[in-house]
Design a protein around this motif. Sequence first.
Motif, PDB file in Angstrom:
ATOM      1  N   GLU A   1     -64.353   0.055 -23.632  1.00 52.97           N
ATOM      2  CA  GLU A   1     -65.745  -0.163 -24.038  1.00 52.97           C
ATOM      3  C   GLU A   1     -65.800  -0.331 -25.557  1.00 52.97           C
ATOM      4  O   GLU A   1     -65.279   0.508 -26.300  1.00 52.97           O
TER       5      GLU A   1
ATOM      6  N   GLN B   1     -71.132   0.267 -29.737  1.00 53.19           N
ATOM      7  CA  GLN B   1     -72.205  -0.380 -30.477  1.00 53.19           C
ATOM      8  C   GLN B   1     -72.500   0.437 -31.733  1.00 53.19           C
ATOM      9  O   GLN B   1     -72.644   1.660 -31.650  1.00 53.19           O
TER      10      GLN B   1
ATOM     11  N   GLU C   1     -69.735 -11.875 -36.891  1.00 52.90           N
ATOM     12  CA  GLU C   1     -69.307 -11.350 -35.603  1.00 52.90           C
ATOM     13  C   GLU C   1     -67.931 -11.864 -35.162  1.00 52.90           C
ATOM     14  O   GLU C   1     -67.239 -11.198 -34.403  1.00 52.90           O
ATOM     15  N   TRP C   2     -67.532 -13.063 -35.577  1.00 47.08           N
ATOM     16  CA  TRP C   2     -66.296 -13.680 -35.080  1.00 47.08           C
ATOM     17  C   TRP C   2     -65.069 -13.053 -35.737  1.00 47.08           C
ATOM     18  O   TRP C   2     -65.136 -12.541 -36.864  1.00 47.08           O
TER      19      TRP C   2
ATOM     20  N   PRO D   1     -66.443 -12.754 -30.541  1.00 46.61           N
ATOM     21  CA  PRO D   1     -66.177 -11.337 -30.241  1.00 46.61           C
ATOM     22  C   PRO D   1     -65.658 -11.092 -28.826  1.00 46.61           C
ATOM     23  O   PRO D   1     -64.918 -10.145 -28.601  1.00 46.61           O
ATOM     24  N   SER D   2     -66.018 -11.971 -27.873  1.00 47.04           N
ATOM     25  CA  SER D   2     -65.556 -11.775 -26.496  1.00 47.04           C
ATOM     26  C   SER D   2     -64.048 -11.942 -26.349  1.00 47.04           C
ATOM     27  O   SER D   2     -63.470 -11.530 -25.348  1.00 47.04           O
ATOM     28  N   GLU D   3     -63.390 -12.549 -27.339  1.00 41.29           N
ATOM     29  CA  GLU D   3     -61.939 -12.791 -27.268  1.00 41.29           C
ATOM     30  C   GLU D   3     -61.146 -11.799 -28.103  1.00 41.29           C
ATOM     31  O   GLU D   3     -60.072 -12.122 -28.629  1.00 41.29           O
ATOM     32  N   ARG D   4     -61.669 -10.580 -28.251  1.00 33.18           N
ATOM     33  CA  ARG D   4     -60.976  -9.560 -29.056  1.00 33.18           C
ATOM     34  C   ARG D   4     -59.554  -9.318 -28.560  1.00 33.18           C
ATOM     35  O   ARG D   4     -58.641  -9.086 -29.352  1.00 33.18           O
ATOM     36  N   SER D   5     -59.326  -9.401 -27.246  1.00 38.45           N
ATOM     37  CA  SER D   5     -57.994  -9.113 -26.700  1.00 38.45           C
ATOM     38  C   SER D   5     -56.949 -10.126 -27.141  1.00 38.45           C
ATOM     39  O   SER D   5     -55.748  -9.856 -27.067  1.00 38.45           O
TER      40      SER D   5
END
Length: 402
Positions: A371, A374, A15-16, A30-34
């Motif tokens: 978004e 998924q 996931e990372w 994954p939350s730091e994609r930006s």
Amino acid sequence: MTDAPPALRSYRTGEWYAVLGEQVAVLVPPSERSRVAALWELVDQGADADEVLDALIAGGLRALPAFVLVDDTGDRVRVLLRGPARAGIDTHDGPVALDGADATTWVERVLSGVTAVRIDVDGHAPGAEDRRVDTGLLRVGRVDRPPYAEPVVAEEQVADEVVPVAVDTPARDPEPVVEPDVEPVVELEPEPAPAPRAEPAENLGLSLLDDPEPDDSELTEAIALPADVGSWGAPTVPPPPVPPAGWSGGDHDGATRHGGPGEDQLVRDQPGIPGQPPAPSITRPVAHLDFSHGESVEVDRVVLVGRAPEARRFTVTEQPRLVTVPSPHQEISSTHLEIRPGSGADHGSAVVTDLGSTNGTVLVQPGLPPEALQPGIAVQLLPGAVVDLGDGVTIRVSHPRP
């Protein structure tokens, strides 16, 4: 910054996000994609570990729940961990284990005499294969330097073969041979074979098979057949599917495959995505797609998009439209996503589905925040939506052209 040769590593998908440079490697959840694009630009331009760390914490640690930063010069390694990440480091003095889960800021160690480094993060894909890489932008669950190798199990040593040794023994006189008493054999004349008994032909089961044109009902009574075979005892096999006219069996563009007759990808119970209804038959397009590399496509059937898309879930009579997009950094998966006419509540519109791509897909609908799609979940596309596949490739959705 010390010059070092490119580090040959291996990784397992997860996931990372991992940005792997020749010396510096940084992993974020994954939350730091930006942050990923800016981190890749820094690392690719040769920034050292301190510059990358400054970029990571520029917005404060509260905004960065987890990260891994490795400065690897070969024999000397500096490791920083925060959040659910672990490191295993082998040195000449023994192994060292680091865990960033309980750190208030981060865990940091500098070690010398390093022979191997392994980074484990959450989201590790179970049963994934190890792939080799030197530098690049990837989705990972584990990274190893040097490349991970399964331990070799030594074969059991076979006991030395016993070689017989000749032993001298005293010679003995041979014992006399006693001839046994043999009674004379009396030859008897063979009895004549009894004449075969004549039976009616209808009592002989094989006589029915001698008939060149047997009756099916009589044959079924003479030979008991299983319920799943035909009247002649052979399994009932449906004829193979007939390929469509004009089929060539070749590639779409040398790298993009449609599949051909006989290939296992054409024998599927359900076309399209499992669990979703097939694309309905329509007489006009439901949307128009403009790709950033210049291609335009009408959505009048299933459209598969990727670096080298393959139509593996479709029969020979339901071939989709394949669109190959450029991916210079290999961030876009071979078959990345699907866009097709919607069904049911989505009838008359186009829907997009991420097909489990490695780096994911981001959808920006008019008036809505970005978004992340998924995998396997279809989302209706509104006119004006932009689909971002990464690696600079986007798709703009608009009304179908008249």
